[in-house]
Structure formats: structure tokens, C-alpha cells
Design a protein around this motif. Structure first.
Motif, PDB file in Angstrom:
ATOM      1  N   UNK B 269       0.843  -1.197   0.000  1.00 40.26           N
ATOM      2  CA  UNK B 269       0.000   0.000   0.000  1.00 40.26           C
ATOM      3  C   UNK B 269       0.876   1.243   0.000  1.00 40.26           C
ATOM      4  N   UNK B 270       0.593   2.148  -0.933  1.00 36.36           N
ATOM      5  CA  UNK B 270       1.312   3.427  -0.946  1.00 36.36           C
ATOM      6  C   UNK B 270       0.771   4.281   0.209  1.00 36.36           C
ATOM      7  N   UNK B 271       1.587   5.129   0.768  1.00 35.93           N
ATOM      8  CA  UNK B 271       1.107   5.916   1.918  1.00 35.93           C
ATOM      9  C   UNK B 271      -0.052   6.828   1.525  1.00 35.93           C
ATOM     10  N   UNK B 309       3.660   0.391   3.041  1.00 33.85           N
ATOM     11  CA  UNK B 309       3.660  -0.808   3.891  1.00 33.85           C
ATOM     12  C   UNK B 309       3.224  -2.013   3.072  1.00 33.85           C
ATOM     13  N   UNK B 310       3.620  -3.157   3.522  1.00 35.07           N
ATOM     14  CA  UNK B 310       3.238  -4.413   2.881  1.00 35.07           C
ATOM     15  C   UNK B 310       2.584  -5.292   3.939  1.00 35.07           C
ATOM     16  N   UNK B 311       1.426  -5.849   3.591  1.00 38.38           N
ATOM     17  CA  UNK B 311       0.761  -6.722   4.566  1.00 38.38           C
ATOM     18  C   UNK B 311       0.069  -7.875   3.855  1.00 38.38           C
ATOM     19  N   UNK B 515       9.720  -3.222  -3.420  1.00 34.31           N
ATOM     20  CA  UNK B 515       9.685  -4.406  -2.568  1.00 34.31           C
ATOM     21  C   UNK B 515      11.065  -4.809  -2.117  1.00 34.31           C
ATOM     22  N   UNK B 516      12.028  -4.735  -3.058  1.00 36.14           N
ATOM     23  CA  UNK B 516      13.330  -5.324  -2.739  1.00 36.14           C
ATOM     24  C   UNK B 516      14.276  -4.317  -2.088  1.00 36.14           C
ATOM     25  N   UNK B 517      14.119  -3.048  -2.441  1.00 40.11           N
ATOM     26  CA  UNK B 517      15.075  -2.078  -1.909  1.00 40.11           C
ATOM     27  C   UNK B 517      14.432  -1.154  -0.876  1.00 40.11           C
ATOM     28  N   UNK B 518      13.323  -0.531  -1.281  1.00 44.73           N
ATOM     29  CA  UNK B 518      12.782   0.528  -0.450  1.00 44.73           C
ATOM     30  C   UNK B 518      12.070  -0.002   0.785  1.00 44.73           C
ATOM     31  N   UNK B 519      11.690  -1.272   0.755  1.00 45.86           N
ATOM     32  CA  UNK B 519      10.935  -1.768   1.905  1.00 45.86           C
ATOM     33  C   UNK B 519      11.868  -2.231   3.023  1.00 45.86           C
ATOM     34  N   UNK B 522      13.278  -1.555   9.640  1.00 44.86           N
ATOM     35  CA  UNK B 522      13.895  -2.005  10.890  1.00 44.86           C
ATOM     36  C   UNK B 522      13.832  -3.526  11.023  1.00 44.86           C
ATOM     37  N   UNK B 523      12.689  -4.106  10.658  1.00 44.49           N
ATOM     38  CA  UNK B 523      12.553  -5.560  10.771  1.00 44.49           C
ATOM     39  C   UNK B 523      13.559  -6.284   9.901  1.00 44.49           C
ATOM     40  N   UNK B 524      13.598  -5.862   8.625  1.00 43.84           N
ATOM     41  CA  UNK B 524      14.511  -6.517   7.690  1.00 43.84           C
ATOM     42  C   UNK B 524      15.945  -6.332   8.160  1.00 43.84           C
TER      43      UNK B 524
END
Lengths: 323, 654
Positions: B269-271, B309-311, B515-519, B522-524
Motif C-alpha cells: 500500500x502506498x502511503x 507498507x506491505x501486509x 519491494x526489494x530495496x525501499x521496503x 527495521x525488521x529486515x
């Protein structure tokens, strides 16, 4: 190298005062013919001592030719004159080889360029081909014709004149060739009292005839060596570099001064210091001759006109003298 | 007198390149001011105009500050970026020396970095890299004014490549904080996407916005298009003009049991700066921190969604909407007055039909048979209270929100509980990445009606008017005259097909980039560190620890540089110091030396102005000139110059 400069320094020390006297007398004598132009005469002498060539730019009848004649005469040097025209060929200046039937060989007839002082009148009237032949000879101080190189006599001093107003039928000198002239001066109208004397005297030919040679070519060469030995300090080199940098980074100019321009500036400053009776260069010497060295080497930012004297002075005021 | 110098042009170029991407985000007035100032700087450099003085620039700076703050709602990111854009060019206009120019170029780097606040798509990132390259080349040129520019670009590129490993290390290891640095998106995004109310016409405004709202990847088959209802918010309260969410009367949805018809999918989802997340009708589960499903099957997060965010979520189209035995009372509330004709029609139709189901059918039939038109440009409704009447009986052309609003009104007027749901419908599948891109133009509104037998039932009145809207037939959904020529070009010509392919490819590249770079968050980061063997038990410990490591590393680097690259102690130039002391003394009595004045000129000037000082000054200056220019300085002469200067007393100014 070092020995040479040391030697030159000694020579300077001995004959500095002698030269000072000579220069003053010369200026005085020339001043009797060329009325009210002491400054220009000194600049012309400065140019000669710096082993450079002189370009005089002014309208006709202002005394360009007379100045050249007087200088040659008083310095005791051989004088030739070329009146440039558009049908002139390089051979007319440099000389030609002619086949002689009696001897059965070619014999070289040297052209007018084989002299000490060469006056080329209205240089911008000759074709680019002739101009370049002349200017090459000026730069290299030798003439190469048909595979043979002939050195020109020393000292060799070219005074070229050009007329800024007459544009029809002229071939303006490109920057690369203007660059070969060390100084460019204008004579300008005489002031009121000088002109009064001139008009009363009825022309310059009588005074011209009375001029007696005061120097010899050997003396001139000696003085030229003295000029080359004038001391230049690191601080002064820094100042010259400041000036060069300014012309290169300021947007007032189309293009900055070249390294050769810098060398010429230094050479003229040395010569001027000598004329002013010093054996070292101070910033004031550079400031004095800068307009005459830089005037024909800098174009305005739009690439069109040349710098006006005032703008060059503004330039001077923006370059700080190192402390 | 200050003239622009030759370096103005490349610096101006860098400023323009770095500021241009901000133009869509800062106020048009500021943008226009930037254009004017750039034009002035370019012209001043081309025609060697004088530059404005410091006082004028100070006034400009004040005005810029006021304008930036007042035009961008105070101390917002936009305001600072606008201020930076103006200040960069103002700084250029007062550039006098190397230091000024360096500052201007460094402002350019800040301008580039500022773009990150407004989006991080791959195109933007590539553009930013190019501007960094250009600005670096300009930075080199500022320090080497003689150099030609094109080779500097290469040199800049080499420098950037050398910096790349550092960038990588910082990207991977620099402490990351959940929710970004500012915790707020910029003003512009807050305006796109729909708000928490649906009136007559505010979704139609969105229909031309082709920005991606979110992207969906299905674990299995993609459901048929007419099932693709993306639920966003449920609206209860109608005031005759607008549907609102009303006071929250929701509670979390009890966890459902697994069902064979479940569809699992992942949404990026885009902000949008709101609290809700979108899910496929009807969501059973959603897995994202701080987000939970409510009993109207919408998802909610306490903090607004200010970064991408990704969910994961699970939905089942066959799920009965969770419903209590009784519908809430406010599902029937209507304004007390207004729209008499609609109310009358609802009563008549309801009386004629046997039950709720039949009544719904009759109303849909009414929409289908009367000359209703589906259009992006509905004629404006007049001011007044009877908007539903106006739409149903007079205008009869509108966008989805018109149909949803009036349908829900008709339901409530007949005594059937109804509500409006807003979200998206459809989505374009991308052949390159096997995902659906749902754009702002897919925004949609539909209704849900409560029937005793079925509970809440989805009814989409728009589909009765324009079935093509729901089946995805883009060309036929809208009336022919509203289908833009670009749209028909894209969908009906071979070249358009290819172009559409390229657009899809670009969207795919961007989605992969996201998905691969910008996401990488902190978790990753903490799982990456665990993989490296630097596992730290609690992720809360990570940022402070990393900060300490980085601070230590920086400190060590600084120390190393300080030790090994210490600039040589400059040799004290005693002659210059003495000379400057002398000049200062003279300045105090009103005879300052111009910077361009040589010593002999200065002496002459002094002798003219103060003949009484001539003798001492002459002695002093000739000492200085001998030391400086004659090349005859001996250490004892420097000493005597110093003592001369020390003793020199010009007295008071005349």
C-alpha cells in the motif's frame, strides 16, 4: 642559467644609472619631435628593451610613422619601412632568390625585413598570407626560404601600425597574431600646448633631420640583457597569477589570458622596472603596463568588442596585491 | 561591484536540476519566484550585470522565509524545501569567493536529498543519482575553475563509485526507525486518495488520477474481475449531502475459522496518510503490526499510514458479513426532511414489492430502465437540500458515489438498513510481475443492505447502470465522448498496446524496486544482522547499539584523518604580518590601503595626505619592498622591519 642571471644582476648594478640617464635623454630627444607623448615614447622603449614588438593603433596623421622613424634613428639602428597593400606577397617582405645568368646560380635578394627596425604601415591592409609570413618571422627572428634558414639581424624590432577606422579592404589581425605583439599603444591627439608648438613649428621634418644616433645595436642588446635580468620575486609572480586567474574566472571576459600572455606581462614589467630605475619588479610596474599588454589579448564576455581601458582598470582594482 | 563569474553557469545548472523535481510539491508562487531568480542569475552571468547588494539580498531572504512558511501551512517539509530552493539561488547571487560557491553546491545536495520526502520511486532515484553526479562535477569545477566540464562528469562518476561501498554499508547498517524520520507524509499525498467521506462528486475527482494506490499479489488464482471489490471504509451517517463514518461503534472482528474458499494475497500500500488498510471483500484475517479487522470487515491502524507498507491478508468472497442479530439503529437514520419525491417513490416501490430482496431488485431495475448515465462529468447539483431528488429525477447522470448515495437513501427511506462502502474496484493485472495494480482512478463506492435472512448484502447500483465499469471494459464504461483520445489510443491501436506494455513494465520495475530495496526497514535490518551472526535478541536494542558503533567508527575515522592528513603548519610569514600591521595602523587614521594598491602607490598616497609621516613611512615601505620584491631580504632585515612597524606611530587621524 643561474650564472647568467647573477652576471646580469651585476651588469645591471653597474649600468643601472647609466641606463636611467640614457632613457631620460632618449625620451627628451624623441620628445622634441613627437610633442607631448612622453608616456608613449617610454612605452615604446620599454617594448624594445623587452625584445617585444609594438603595435600602434590610431587614426592617420597622428604621428605613428614619425615615432617609428625617430626611434630607429636615435637608437642608431637600421630602419626599413613597408607600406602594406592588399596585393603584397610574402616575397616582397622576406626576399626572393633570382637566377643569375652570368653566374649560373640562384642569388638571394634579401627583402626589407632584414633590418633592425621595421615599420610596417597599415598591417591590416595586407592579406592574411603576407601577414602570417611577417608575423612568423617576428616570432622566430629568422626567415626560412627555399629550405634555407637565415637569421635576422639583432636587435630586431617591428613597429606595426594599424588604422582602427578604415575597415573597407582590410584584413583584421586574428587574436593569434595580435598575440605576437608585446604591447599595443594608442597615440591620441596631442594636448593643446603641444599642438600649438607643432603648428608654430610647421611640421616635424626639420627636427627629424637633426636627430643624431645616441646608441648602437650592441648597446641596445646590452640593455635588453639587463632587462631580462631584472629580479622578480615570488610575491610578484603570485600577483601576476592572481591577475591571470581573475581574467580566466571572471565573466567579464570571453577568454582569459594565456600562459604566454602571462610571460609577456612579466617581460614587459621587467623592462618597465628597468626604465623606472629599479632592478626588481614591483606591483606598480605590472599595473602600469597591464592595459597595454592585455588590451589586445582580451575580448569582452560577448566575444565581440575589446575591453575598454576603463574596464581593464576595473579589473586591476579587483585583483588584490599579495602582502 | 560584484559581477557573476564564469562558474555561475554550472552552479546555476545544478540548482535548476536539483530544484525542478520539487516543483510539483511546492507552491506555484515559490516556483515562479525560483524561475525568475534563475532567469536573472542566467542573464546576469551572460551579460555581466551587477549582482544585487547584500542588503537587498537580506530583504529577499526575509521575504522568502515569510513566503515559504505562509504558503505551505507553517513549518512543514514543503516549506523547508521551498525555502531551500529560494535560498540556493539567492546564495548564488551573492557568491563572491570559493567558500560561497561551496556552500551553494552543498545546498544543492540538500535539495537533492529533500526529494526523498516526496517519494522514492525508481525513476526519482535514478534522477537523484544523475543530479548527484552533476552536482559533484560542479563541486569539482568550483575547486578547479580551469578544468573542462565533460571530463569532470567522469571524475564525479568515479568518485560516486568509490562512495558506493560506503552507501551500501550505511544503507544496510544505519539504524532504521519504524515509521520514518518525520512520521508524517507531505501535504500533497494527504490530498490525493479519498478522504473519510463520500459526497456528490469527490470520487469523480479521483477518477483521472492514475497514481497507483496499492499493488496486490495473489497466492493463487486471481479472482474474476467483478469480485474485485477492495474494501476501505464503511460510511453510516448521511446529512443529505455527504456520507460520513460517524462516531466509531466498531469492535474487533472475532477470529474466523479457515475455509477452503479462502484467498490469500499480499498488498503493498502506498502511503495515504489515513488509518485504514484495503482488503478484498471480505477479509477474514489481516497480518500487520497495529492493524486489526473490525466487525464491519474494514481494517484499521492506530497510526496513519505515512510510509509504504506491505501486509498479508486472507479474504473469502463467500463469507457472510459478520452481523449481529440486529442491525445497528443508525443504519436507518436519515435527515428528517428533504427529498420528498425520493421518499415517496421508496414507499410506493416498497409497498408494491413483497420483501426486501424484491425491493432491491425493483430499485436496481429503476436505475437500469430510466435513462441514467454513468459519467465522470456529472452536471453540478444545485444548492439545496434535495440533492437525491435532483439526481434521481432531473439530472440522472453521475458517478458511482451518486448511485451509491441515492441507492442507500432509497433503502433507508423504505426502512431497510443500508450503508455505503468506499474503496476501489478492479485493478489492472501486470503481465510482467503477475500482480494487480490498483490505481486511484479505480476508486469506487457501493452499498450494503441488511436483510434479516442474509445479514449485510453487497449491492452495487453502478453495475446496474454501467456494467462495463465492473467487468473492466475500460473503453465502454464511459460514454464515448468522455473516453479520452489517449485512452482509446492505448486500448485500440497496436502501438497503444505496446505502449501499455511499456507502462506495465515500468510499473513492474517500480514495484520490484519498492519491494526489494525501499521496503528495507527495521525488521529486515534486524533479520539481516541476525543472518550475519550479529543477532541481537530484542530489536529495540538494535538502533542504539548501531548508533554507538557508527559514532565510534566516525570518531575513529576523524582521528585517523586528523593524524595522517593534517595540513602542514603554514610557515609564518613575518614580513606579511609586519606589513599588515602597518596597513592596519594607517587604516586607523583613515588611510586604508586598497587591496589592489601596490606598496609604492600607497606610500605616495600617504605622503600626500600626511607629509609628517612621510619620512618614517618611506623608510618602512622601502624596507618592505626590498624584502618582498627585490629578493634581498635577510632575517635581520625582517627584524628591523618588524621593529620599525612596532615603533611606527601615526598618531590621530587628521
Amino acid at each position: 642559467m643561474k650564472k647568467d642571471t647573477e652576471l646580469a644582476a651585476e651588469v645591471i648594478h653597474e649600468s643601472k644609472h647609466q641606463l636611467q640617464g640614457v632613457i631620460n635623454t632618449l625620451t627628451e630627444e624623441v620628445g622634441r619631435v613627437i610633442l607631448g607623448k612622453r608616456e608613449q615614447v617610454r612605452l615604446a622603449l620599454c617594448c624594445l628593451l623587452a625584445e617585444g614588438h609594438l603595435l600602434i593603433e590610431d587614426i592617420p596623421g597622428i604621428g605613428k610613422t614619425t615615432l617609428a622613424k625617430v626611434l630607429a634613428e636615435i637608437l642608431g639602428m637600421e630602419f626599413r619601412r613597408i607600406q602594406c597593400t592588399s596585393d603584397m606577397l610574402p616575397g616582397d617582405i622576406l626576399g626572393v632568390s633570382v637566377f643569375e645568368q652570368t653566374a649560373g646560380t640562384f642569388r638571394f635578394h634579401p627583402g626589407p625585413i632584414f633590418t633592425h627596425v621595421l615599420l610596417t604601415d597599415e598591417i591590416n591592409r595586407s592579406t592574411p598570407k603576407t601577414q602570417s609570413a611577417l608575423l612568423e618571422a617576428m616570432e622566430e627572428r629568422q626567415v626560412t626560404l627555399e629550405g634555407e634558414t637565415r637569421p635576422l639581424p639583432r636587435p630586431f624590432f617591428v613597429i606595426a601600425t594599424q588604422n582602427p577606422l578604415e575597415l573597407a579592404g582590410t584584413f583584421p589581425l586574428p587574436e593569434s597574431q595580435l598575440d605576437r605583439f608585446l604591447l599595443r599603444i594608442e597615440l591620441g591627439y596631442p594636448d593643446r600646448s603641444s599642438e600649438h608648438d607643432l603648428l608654430r613649428g610647421g611640421g616635424t621634418s626639420r627636427e627629424l633631420a637633426q636627430i643624431k644616433p645616441m646608441l648602437t645595436p650592441e648597446k641596445v642588446i646590452h640593455f635588453q640583457q639587463m632587462a631580462a635580468g631584472v629580479h622578480v620575486s615570488d610575491t610578484l609572480v603570485e600577483y601576476i597569477q592572481n591577475i591571470l586567474d581573475f581574467t580566466r574566472t571572471s565573466s567579464l571576459f570571453h577568454m582569459g589570458l594565456s600562459p604566454r600572455g602571462g610571460l609577456f606581462l612579466l617581460r614587459a614589467a621587467r623592462s618597465w622596472a628597468l626604465i623606472s630605475g629599479r632592478d626588481f619588479v614591483v606591483p606598480e610596474d605590472v599595473q602600469k603596463i597591464l592595459p597595454y599588454v592585455a588590451g589586445h589579448r582580451l575580448r569582452k564576455a560577448d566575444g565581440q568588442g575589446e575591453m575598454v581601458r576603463d574596464e581593464l582598470m576595473a579589473l586591476l582594482l579587483s585583483v588584490p596585491v599579495p602582502t | 561591484m560584484i559581477y557573476p563569474d564564469r562558474q555561475t553557469k554550472p552552479i546555476l545548472g545544478a540548482i535548476v536540476l536539483c530544484t525542478l523535481p520539487h516543483f510539483t510539491y511546492i507552491s506555484p508562487i515559490v516556483a515562479a519566484a525560483c524561475l525568475l531568480l534563475w532567469g536573472y542569475a542566467a542573464a546576469a552571468s551572460a551579460y555581466a550585470w551587477r549582482l544585487p547588494g547584500r542588503r537587498l539580498l537580506l530583504v529577499f531572504a526575509g521575504i522568502s522565509f515569510a513566503a515559504a512558511m505562509s504558503l505551505h501551512e507553517g513549518f512543514t517539509i514543503e516549506a523547508f524545501v521551498a525555502l531551500l530552493s529560494l535560498m540556493a539561488v539567492l546564495k548564488l547571487l551573492e557568491s563572491r569567493d570559493l567558500r560561497d560557491r561551496m556552500i551553494t553546491v552543498i545546498l544543492c545536495y540538500f535539495l537533492i536529498a529533500g526529494r526523498i520526502f516526496f517519494g522514492d520511486s525508481m525513476g526519482v532515484t535514478i534522477y537523484m543519482l544523475l543530479t548527484i553526479l552533476f552536482t559533484t562535477a560542479v563541486l569539482i569545477q568550483v575547486n578547479q575553475p580551469q578544468a573542462f566540464f565533460p571530463p569532470l562528469l567522469r571524475l564525479g562518476g568515479v568518485l560516486l563509485l568509490q562512495a558506493f561501498p560506503f552507501m551500501l554499508v550505511f544503507f544496510l547498517l544505519f539504524p532504521r526507525f519504524q515509521g520514518g524520520l518525520w512520521g508524517r507524509t507531505h501535504l500533497n499525498t494527504a490530498q490525493t486518495g479519498f478522504s473519510d467521506q463520500v459526497g456528490f462528486g469527490n470520487i469523480a475527482e479521483l477518477a483521472r488520477n492514475t497514481e497507483v494506490a496499492f499493488r496486490v499479489e495473489f497466492a493463487g488464482e486471481v479472482p474474476p474481475r467483478n469480485q474485485l471489490y477492495w474494501r476501505g471504509i464503511v460510511l453510516w451517517d448521511f446529512d443529505g449531502r455527504t456520507w460520513r463514518r460517524g462516531a466509531s461503534r466498531l469492535s474487533p472482528l472475532p477470529p474466523p475459522e479457515a475455509d477452503p474458499g479462502d484467498i490469500a494475497y499480499t498488498i503493498t500500500l502506498e502511503p495515504h496518510n489515513q488509518h485504514w488498510l484495503f482488503t478484498l471483500d471480505l477479509a477474514r484475517e489481516i497480518s500487520f503490526r497495529q492493524a486489526y479487522l473490525q466487525n464491519d470487515h474494514t481494517s484499521f491502524r492506530w497510526r496513519p499510514i505515512t510510509s509504504r507498507i506491505t501486509y498479508q491478508a486472507v479474504s473469502n468472497p463467500d463469507t457472510r458479513l459478520y452481523s449481529r442479530k440486529h442491525f445497528p439503529k443508525h443504519a436507518l437514520e436519515l435527515p428528517e426532511q428533504g427529498n420528498p419525491r425520493s421518499r415517496a417513490m421508496a414507499e410506493t416501490l416498497f409497498r408494491e414489492s413483497g420483501g426486501g430482496q424484491e425491493y432491491i431488485g425493483k430499485v436496481l431495475e429503476y436505475f437500469r430502465e430510466q435513462p441514467f448515465e454513468y459519467t465522470l462529468q456529472p452536471p453540478p447539483l444545485a444548492e439545496g437540500d434535495d440533492l437525491v431528488d435532483q439526481f434521481l429525477f432531473r439530472n440522472r447522470s453521475g458517478f458511482c458515489e451518486h448511485y451509491a448515495s441515492s441507492f442507500a437513501f432509497l433503502m433507508r427511506a423504505a426502512g431497510l438498513p443500508a450503508r455505503v462502502v468506499a474503496g476501489y474496484q478492479g485493478g489492472e493485472s501486470n503481465p510482467y510481475g503477475d500482480y494487480l495494480a490498483v490505481r486511484q482512478s479505480d476508486a469506487h463506492a457501493w452499498c450494503e443492505v441488511w436483510l434479516p435472512a442474509t445479514g449485510w448484502l453487497r449491492v452495487d447500483p453502478t453495475s446496474a447502470v454501467a456494467p462495463a465499469r465492473v467487468t473492466g471494459d475500460v473503453l465502454n464504461a464511459l460514454p464515448a465522448e468522455e473516453t479520452s483520445s489517449l485512452l482509446s489510443f492505448l486500448y485500440s491501436t497496436p502501438l497503444g498496446q505496446r505502449l501499455r506494455g511499456m507502462i506495465n513494465l515500468w510499473d513492474f520495475v517500480n514495484s520490484q524496486w519498492n519491494r526489494r530495496v525501499m521496503s528495507y526497514s527495521a525488521n529486515e535490518q534486524s533479520s539481516f544482522l541476525t543472518a550475519l551472526g550479529l543477532g541481537i535478541r530484542s530489536s529495540e536494542e538494535l538502533p542504539p547499539l548501531l548508533a554507538i558503533i557508527l559514532a565510534a567508527a566516525t570518531l575513529i575515522l576523524i582521528l585517523v584523518f586528523a593524524l595522517f592528513f593534517r595540513p602542514k603548519e603554514p610557515v609564518r610569514d613575518l614580513t606579511a604580518e609586519a606589513w599588515l600591521d602597518f596597513c592596519r595602523k594607517m587604516e586607523r587614521i583613515g588611510l586604508p590601503r586598497r587591496p589592489a594598491q601596490g606598496p609604492l602607490d600607497y606610500l605616495r598616497h600617504i605622503c600626500q595626505q600626511r607629509p609628517d609621516l612621510a619620512q618614517n613611512a618611506d623608510k618602512l615601505v622601502s624596507f618592505y619592498v626590498r624584502l618582498r620584491y627585490a629578493g634581498k631580504g635577510r632575517p635581520d632585515e625582517i627584524q628591523s622591519l618588524r621593529s620599525l612597524v612596532k615603533k611606527f606611530n601615526p598618531g590621530r587621524s587628521a
